[in-house]
Scaffold this active site. Structure first.
Site, PDB file in Angstrom:
ATOM      1  N   ASP A  17      12.466  12.650   5.380  1.00 22.99           N
ATOM      2  CA  ASP A  17      12.661  12.727   3.941  1.00 22.99           C
ATOM      3  C   ASP A  17      11.276  12.653   3.299  1.00 22.99           C
ATOM      4  OD1 ASP A  17      14.095  12.507   1.381  1.00 22.99           O
ATOM      5  OD2 ASP A  17      13.345  10.457   1.395  1.00 22.99           O
ATOM      6  N   ASP A  19      10.441  11.900  -0.716  1.00 20.52           N
ATOM      7  CA  ASP A  19      10.275  10.905  -1.771  1.00 20.52           C
ATOM      8  C   ASP A  19      10.786   9.540  -1.328  1.00 20.52           C
ATOM      9  OD1 ASP A  19       9.268  12.788  -3.676  1.00 20.52           O
ATOM     10  OD2 ASP A  19      11.306  13.566  -3.856  1.00 20.52           O
ATOM     11  N   GLU A 312      -0.811 -13.582  -0.989  1.00 18.53           N
ATOM     12  CA  GLU A 312      -1.132 -14.952  -0.578  1.00 18.53           C
ATOM     13  C   GLU A 312      -2.102 -14.933   0.601  1.00 18.53           C
ATOM     14  OE1 GLU A 312       2.283 -17.349   0.170  1.00 18.53           O
ATOM     15  OE2 GLU A 312       3.253 -16.868  -1.725  1.00 18.53           O
TER      16      GLU A 312
END
Length: 391
Positions: A17, A19, A312
């Site tokens: 695929d 998008d 983090e």
């Protein structure tokens, strides 16, 4: 995988695929819709974005017009918003691992097809901005070339027909539920890479669900394995980010036993949208202290159930004191693993320390070590004697 007893069968062709799978279209879609909806006095809610993922353009348009009660017809909506999308296609960036996957399959002679609900002309225009992509695909099937788009299997069946292979020999890689459904109904093996965060549990019909293309193990499907992992790490294109430390030796530091530098997520929206969630590593330049090895997470932190994506970094050095408010700059150079759920806090802490040990070893390798001399990191520091600092 959906079935723990499932034994993968060998495949010979790959259907991708576009998008949300290869291209970070979601970021552009959100920006365009935010501007467009505002014209009608409405506010775009990105939490509803999942309703249009994997839909045909007409289906997505109908959902938006209805959900936001827009005072325009479906035809007017499409005619007005289409040029806005066209103008942004040149700015759509590949998702992490896209270029790596395409280059790898191409170098090993694995035939590939693109199968997207978008019109074929749109597909060709989008991939034209990415070097080598158009040449890599021997087949491209657009939603306007079939009677029904995904979740109908027709688009994948047509791709296999044009590849001149049996559907059972094809591996599909998809980000949406309609795409996964279409691939399975076409009789193909399907790897899901969900584009909607924390929704992996909905993809139980897929043969495997992975966090990102960086975690794709092609050898499971009888395809040539990637050979670019180094000492349990994957080199990535370096990324440089920085900002003031909001909390040093805060909650994370006390629980994990590693100095945690909390950075305000709103300062790094582009980095957060471009990087898949997971554990990374690299170098950290801390003002007045020097340059240190670091391991870091990008994501939602499943254990603490964060409401938003965060950055983090954990500095692999015992400072013995807080470093609140200091300027911190990071050079992200490699990837270790996807974000994962842990049954206990103890198991999470143990894994983070293991991630730290992996990063410590890897950063001594020439492929990563040179980045500690980056001028970007040194700018963050007052002119200190870096050679005297432990790395």
């Amino acid at each position: 995988m959906a079935d723990s007893n499932f034994v993968p069968r060998a495949t010979s062709h790959v259907i991708l695929d576009l998008d949300g799978t290869l291209l970070n279209t979601d970021a552009i879609t959100n920006e365009v819709l935010k501007v467009f909806i505002m014209r009608y006095g409405k506010k775009w809610d990105s939490r509803k974005a999942h309703r249009i993922v994997g839909r045909t353009p007409a289906e997505a348009a109908a959902i938006i017009v209805e959900d936001y009660e827009l005072s325009c017809t479906l035809e007017e909506f499409i005619s007005q918003i289409t040029p806005m999308f066209f103008d942004q296609w040149c700015n759509i960036k590949p998702l992490p691992g896209s270029n790596r996957l395409i280059k790898h399959l191409t170098s090993h002679g694995i035939p590939m097809a693109l199968a997207s609900n978008s019109p074929k002309s749109n597909i060709e225009e989008k991939i034209s901005f990415h070097e080598g992509w158009k040449e890599a695909f021997s087949v491209i099937v657009g939603g306007d070339e079939v009677n029904m788009g995904k979740p109908s299997p027709e688009i994948f069946v047509e791709a296999a027909k044009r590849l001149n292979v049996d559907p059972s020999t094809c591996l599909v890689v998809e980000d949406s539920l309609p795409g996964v459904t279409a691939g399975k109904e076409a009789g193909m093996l399907v790897v899901a890479v969900p584009s909607i965060p924390k929704q992996g549990g909905l993809y139980n019909s897929a043969d495997e669900v992975i966090n990102s293309l960086l975690d794709l193990r092609l050898e499971k499907w009888g395809l040539p394995p990637f050979d670019d992992w180094v000492e349990d790490t994957l080199p990535i294109e370096p990324c440089y980010i920085g900002g003031p430390v909001v909390k040093g030796f805060g909650r994370g530091s006390k629980i994990l036993g590693i100095p945690t530098a909390n950075l305000p997520a709103e300062n790094f929206s582009s980095v957060l949208s471009e990087h898949t969630s997971g554990v990374y590593f690299g170098w950290a330049g801390l003002s007045s202290r020097g340059i240190f090895k670091m391991v870091m997470s990008i994501g939602w932190n499943p254990y603490f159930d964060n409401a938003e994506k965060t950055v983090e970094p954990w500095l692999l050095h015992d400072f013995g004191e807080d470093f609140y408010g200091e300027e911190l700059r990071l050079a992200i150079v490699g990837y270790i693993r996807p974000e994962a759920n842990f049954p206990t806090l103890e198991s999470l802490i143990a894994r983070i320390h293991e991630d730290g040990r992996i990063a410590e070893r890897a950063l001594d390798l020439p492929i990563y070590a040179g980045y500690k001399d980056s001028p970007y990191l040194k700018i963050a520091c007052n002119e200190v004697a870096f050679t005297d600092r432990p790395v």
